[in-house]
Design an enzyme around this catalytic site. Structure first.
Site, PDB file in Angstrom:
ATOM      1  N   THR A 136       0.818  -1.215   0.000  1.00 52.99           N
ATOM      2  CA  THR A 136       0.000   0.000   0.000  1.00 52.99           C
ATOM      3  C   THR A 136       0.853   1.268   0.000  1.00 52.99           C
ATOM      4  OG1 THR A 136      -1.435   1.273   1.498  1.00 52.99           O
ATOM      5  CG2 THR A 136      -0.087  -0.388   2.522  1.00 52.99           C
ATOM      6  N   ASP A 137       0.270   2.365  -0.458  1.00 58.44           N
ATOM      7  CA  ASP A 137       0.977   3.655  -0.382  1.00 58.44           C
ATOM      8  C   ASP A 137       1.032   4.176   1.055  1.00 58.44           C
ATOM      9  OD1 ASP A 137      -1.695   4.332  -0.075  1.00 58.44           O
ATOM     10  OD2 ASP A 137      -1.718   5.873  -1.640  1.00 58.44           O
ATOM     11  N   GLU A 138       0.255   3.559   1.960  1.00 56.55           N
ATOM     12  CA  GLU A 138       0.194   4.081   3.337  1.00 56.55           C
ATOM     13  C   GLU A 138       1.528   3.919   4.065  1.00 56.55           C
ATOM     14  OE1 GLU A 138      -3.481   3.238   5.384  1.00 56.55           O
ATOM     15  OE2 GLU A 138      -4.554   3.018   3.485  1.00 56.55           O
ATOM     16  N   TYR A 163      -1.705  -0.593  11.023  1.00 55.72           N
ATOM     17  CA  TYR A 163      -1.841  -1.263   9.721  1.00 55.72           C
ATOM     18  C   TYR A 163      -0.655  -0.931   8.815  1.00 55.72           C
ATOM     19  CZ  TYR A 163      -3.222  -1.736   4.805  1.00 55.72           C
ATOM     20  OH  TYR A 163      -3.225  -2.020   3.463  1.00 55.72           O
ATOM     21  N   LYS A 167       2.380  -3.312   7.311  1.00 59.21           N
ATOM     22  CA  LYS A 167       2.644  -3.483   5.868  1.00 59.21           C
ATOM     23  C   LYS A 167       4.080  -3.041   5.548  1.00 59.21           C
ATOM     24  CE  LYS A 167       0.257  -4.670   2.987  1.00 59.21           C
ATOM     25  NZ  LYS A 167      -0.099  -6.030   2.462  1.00 59.21           N
TER      26      LYS A 167
HETATM   27  P1  NAD Z   1      -9.424  -7.658   2.319  1.00 59.69           P
HETATM   28  O1  NAD Z   1      -9.429  -7.403   3.790  1.00 59.69           O
HETATM   29  O2  NAD Z   1     -10.662  -7.401   1.534  1.00 59.69           O
HETATM   30  O3  NAD Z   1      -9.018  -9.182   2.044  1.00 59.69           O
HETATM   31  C1  NAD Z   1      -8.009  -9.834   2.766  1.00 59.69           C
HETATM   32  C2  NAD Z   1      -8.139 -11.319   2.490  1.00 59.69           C
HETATM   33  O4  NAD Z   1      -7.076 -11.975   3.188  1.00 59.69           O
HETATM   34  C3  NAD Z   1      -9.439 -11.922   3.006  1.00 59.69           C
HETATM   35  O5  NAD Z   1      -9.963 -12.819   2.042  1.00 59.69           O
HETATM   36  C4  NAD Z   1      -9.029 -12.674   4.259  1.00 59.69           C
HETATM   37  O6  NAD Z   1      -9.834 -13.814   4.544  1.00 59.69           O
HETATM   38  C5  NAD Z   1      -7.608 -13.084   3.902  1.00 59.69           C
HETATM   39  N1  NAD Z   1      -6.775 -13.290   5.107  1.00 59.69           N
HETATM   40  C6  NAD Z   1      -6.661 -12.460   6.167  1.00 59.69           C
HETATM   41  N2  NAD Z   1      -5.827 -13.016   7.080  1.00 59.69           N
HETATM   42  C7  NAD Z   1      -5.401 -14.199   6.555  1.00 59.69           C
HETATM   43  C8  NAD Z   1      -4.519 -15.203   6.999  1.00 59.69           C
HETATM   44  N3  NAD Z   1      -3.903 -15.107   8.188  1.00 59.69           N
HETATM   45  N4  NAD Z   1      -4.298 -16.272   6.198  1.00 59.69           N
HETATM   46  C9  NAD Z   1      -4.911 -16.369   4.998  1.00 59.69           C
HETATM   47  N5  NAD Z   1      -5.783 -15.460   4.534  1.00 59.69           N
HETATM   48  C10 NAD Z   1      -6.016 -14.370   5.297  1.00 59.69           C
HETATM   49  O7  NAD Z   1      -8.200  -6.819   1.769  1.00 59.69           O
HETATM   50  P2  NAD Z   1      -8.012  -6.106   0.361  1.00 59.69           P
HETATM   51  O8  NAD Z   1      -8.564  -4.734   0.445  1.00 59.69           O
HETATM   52  O9  NAD Z   1      -8.461  -7.022  -0.707  1.00 59.69           O
HETATM   53  O10 NAD Z   1      -6.423  -5.967   0.331  1.00 59.69           O
HETATM   54  C11 NAD Z   1      -5.609  -7.004  -0.221  1.00 59.69           C
HETATM   55  C12 NAD Z   1      -4.156  -6.603  -0.144  1.00 59.69           C
HETATM   56  O11 NAD Z   1      -3.961  -5.384  -0.857  1.00 59.69           O
HETATM   57  C13 NAD Z   1      -3.663  -6.327   1.283  1.00 59.69           C
HETATM   58  O12 NAD Z   1      -2.353  -6.835   1.394  1.00 59.69           O
HETATM   59  C14 NAD Z   1      -3.680  -4.808   1.393  1.00 59.69           C
HETATM   60  O13 NAD Z   1      -2.696  -4.367   2.302  1.00 59.69           O
HETATM   61  C15 NAD Z   1      -3.339  -4.417  -0.030  1.00 59.69           C
HETATM   62  N6  NAD Z   1      -3.855  -3.113  -0.473  1.00 59.69           N
HETATM   63  C16 NAD Z   1      -5.162  -2.791  -0.304  1.00 59.69           C
HETATM   64  C17 NAD Z   1      -5.639  -1.564  -0.778  1.00 59.69           C
HETATM   65  C18 NAD Z   1      -7.095  -1.188  -0.657  1.00 59.69           C
HETATM   66  O14 NAD Z   1      -7.468  -0.069  -0.998  1.00 59.69           O
HETATM   67  N7  NAD Z   1      -7.977  -2.073  -0.226  1.00 59.69           N
HETATM   68  C19 NAD Z   1      -4.763  -0.680  -1.408  1.00 59.69           C
HETATM   69  C20 NAD Z   1      -3.411  -1.055  -1.567  1.00 59.69           C
HETATM   70  C21 NAD Z   1      -2.977  -2.283  -1.094  1.00 59.69           C
HETATM   71  P1  TYD Z   2     -10.787   3.690   4.387  1.00 59.64           P
HETATM   72  O1  TYD Z   2     -11.751   3.286   3.326  1.00 59.64           O
HETATM   73  O2  TYD Z   2     -10.875   3.051   5.726  1.00 59.64           O
HETATM   74  O3  TYD Z   2      -9.326   3.532   3.772  1.00 59.64           O
HETATM   75  P2  TYD Z   2      -7.892   4.034   4.342  1.00 59.64           P
HETATM   76  O4  TYD Z   2      -8.031   4.460   5.754  1.00 59.64           O
HETATM   77  O5  TYD Z   2      -7.059   2.792   4.222  1.00 59.64           O
HETATM   78  O6  TYD Z   2      -7.463   5.134   3.439  1.00 59.64           O
HETATM   79  O7  TYD Z   2     -10.927   5.255   4.610  1.00 59.64           O
HETATM   80  C1  TYD Z   2     -10.789   6.167   3.524  1.00 59.64           C
HETATM   81  C2  TYD Z   2     -10.891   7.569   4.091  1.00 59.64           C
HETATM   82  O8  TYD Z   2     -12.233   7.774   4.560  1.00 59.64           O
HETATM   83  C3  TYD Z   2      -9.987   7.810   5.292  1.00 59.64           C
HETATM   84  O9  TYD Z   2      -9.494   9.134   5.234  1.00 59.64           O
HETATM   85  C4  TYD Z   2     -10.916   7.650   6.492  1.00 59.64           C
HETATM   86  C5  TYD Z   2     -12.255   8.107   5.960  1.00 59.64           C
HETATM   87  N1  TYD Z   2     -13.466   7.455   6.532  1.00 59.64           N
HETATM   88  C6  TYD Z   2     -14.541   8.232   6.977  1.00 59.64           C
HETATM   89  O10 TYD Z   2     -14.501   9.479   6.924  1.00 59.64           O
HETATM   90  N2  TYD Z   2     -15.636   7.581   7.467  1.00 59.64           N
HETATM   91  C7  TYD Z   2     -15.712   6.219   7.566  1.00 59.64           C
HETATM   92  O11 TYD Z   2     -16.743   5.690   8.066  1.00 59.64           O
HETATM   93  C8  TYD Z   2     -14.609   5.437   7.088  1.00 59.64           C
HETATM   94  C9  TYD Z   2     -14.635   3.937   7.166  1.00 59.64           C
HETATM   95  C10 TYD Z   2     -13.507   6.099   6.578  1.00 59.64           C
END
Ligand code: NAD
Ligand code: TYD
Length: 361
Positions: A136-138, A163, A167
């Site tokens: 992630t960019d975070e 988080y 990461k």
């Molecule tokens: P998500 O929470 O929707 O999915 C995570 C998946 O991992 C789930 O299916 C869960 O069951 C599985 N999981 C969790 N713990 C586990 C374990 N111990 N063993 C096996 N499986 C396990 O997450 P996402 O949003 O799909 O993110 C996927 C990846 O992408 C993550 O690594 C996250 O850091 C990264 N990412 C997410 C975003 C975003 O905007 N969602 C952006 C950049 C990077």
């Molecule tokens: P989120 O979807 O949790 O992603 P991330 O924190 O990983 O960027 O949140 C996106 C943005 O929205 C973040 O600045 C927090 C804000 N947010 C709210 O304002 N209200 C909410 O209920 C949630 C879940 C997030």
């Protein structure tokens, strides 16, 4: 035929990636999806592919060394795409340990298992094997409001939430494997994704779900925090392109220059939903900006994320295809048409989580 081991394939991005890969490669690849099915993992996301002969699901925890080694022993894995993680910042603030366990130890387990399976007696690796760590960019921390400031691959890591710290640690482990063993890997650091199958604890699906139910739309702090949104299919495409065209050992930032303040996102969702709903639909009457409720800010809330995607564009030719206007409409329509999906994922434990997180805010 290449065999992919996808971790976390039942989650949001993982399931979209699996759909993308089968759409692109059909029967020319094999995918093994290993997922522990936590609250965020949902096999309903994959019902369209579960009958395929070239798809296998294994329920296992990525921290379970024996289970992961067994997958490598029983299959000649060519590609690992590692998504599995605890992914929600708010949960990490309440319970950081599980983030360390899954994101750090789980990544170490995956790296060790792949290294063991792929390493040759002379310490080099079998030809063509590749591990992609999805991050992630975070990890880069937070930018101020200077519109010319971006996250580059060279930006120093400065994670703030449990988080992003977990990461960042997992990224460092991957880097250590590449530097120490010349382990064949890449890291991608992507901005916020949106699209179908996202669990409604994250901003966009939470707001869509609440808006359709006539509930308050919680906006943290002043609503002016900025996130850089990317349609999930574009992320899936980037991951595939990095594995096929990227240089090994490199990190690629993935994002589409689509920065929005949270309040803009919330208002856009209300506007699009009002356009989509029929005048006769009783939900439309309740849907207005009056549902927006400013609530207590997230602890340590990062102000702004913004990716500079220059490297992936220049070296690999990746660019996002879906503009936000189109992507957000597609996404809203998807949640509209999949009310049953939303009902299934928001029942039970999630209701308790929602009450705990928002009732006192
Ligand atoms: P998500 O929470 O929707 O999915 C995570 C998946 O991992 C789930 O299916 C869960 O069951 C599985 N999981 C969790 N713990 C586990 C374990 N111990 N063993 C096996 N499986 C396990 O997450 P996402 O949003 O799909 O993110 C996927 C990846 O992408 C993550 O690594 C996250 O850091 C990264 N990412 C997410 C975003 C975003 O905007 N969602 C952006 C950049 C990077
Ligand atoms: P989120 O979807 O949790 O992603 P991330 O924190 O990983 O960027 O949140 C996106 C943005 O929205 C973040 O600045 C927090 C804000 N947010 C709210 O304002 N209200 C909410 O209920 C949630 C879940 C997030």
């Amino acid at each position: 035929m290449k065999t992919y081991l996808v971790t976390g394939g039942a989650g949001f991005i993982g399931s979209n990636y699996i759909h993308y890969m089968f759409k692109k490669y059909g029967d020319d690849i094999r995918i093994i999806n290993v997922d522990a099915l936590t609250y965020a993992g949902n096999l309903e996301n994959l019902k369209d592919v579960e009958e395929r002969d070239n798809y296998t699901f294994v329920k296992a925890n990525i921290c379970d060394r024996d289970a992961i080694n067994k997958i490598f022993e029983e299959n000649e894995i060519d590609r690992v795409v590692h998504f599995a993680a605890e992914s929600h910042v708010d949960r990490s603030i309440v319970n950081p340990e599980i983030f360390v366990e899954t994101n750090v130890l789980g990544t170490a387990t995956m790296l060790n298992a792949a290294k063991k399976a792929w390493e040759l007696p002379d310490g080099t690796f079998k030809e063509g094997k590749k591990f992609l760590h999805v991050s992630t960019d975070e990890v880069y921390g937070s930018l101020d409001d200077d519109p010319n400031a971006y996250f580059y691959e060279t930006t120093l890591y400065d994670p703030h939430s449990p988080y992003s710290a977990s990461k960042a640690s997992s990224d460092m482990l991957v880097k250590a494997y590449m530097d120490t063993y010349k382990f064949p890997a890449n890291i991608t650091n992507c901005s916020n994704n949106y699209g179908p199958y996202q669990f409604p604890e994250k901003l966009i699906p939470l707001v869509i779900s609440n808006a359709l139910a006539g509930k308050n739309l919680p906006v943290y702090g002043d609503g002016k925090n900025v996130r850089d949104w990317l349609f999930v299919e574009d992320h899936a495409k980037a991951i595939d392109m990095v594995q096929e065209k990227g240089k090994l050992f490199e990190t690629y930032n993935v994002g589409g220059h689509n920065e929005k303040q949270n309040i803009e996102i919330v208002k856009t969702i209300i506007d699009v939903l009002r356009e989509e709903l029929d005048d006769s639909d009783p939900r439309k009457a309740k849907l207005s900006y009056d549902l927006i409720k400013y609530v207590t800010d997230r602890k340590g809330h990062d102000r702004r994320y913004a990716i500079a995607p220059d490297k992936i564009k220049k070296e690999i030719g990746w660019e996002p295809e879906t503009m936000f206007k189109e992507g957000i409409r597609k996404t809203i329509k998807w949640y509209f048409d999949h009310n049953d999906w939303m009902e299934h994922v928001t029942s039970g434990d999630y209701e308790k989580y929602y009450a705990k997180m928002y009732d006192k805010r």
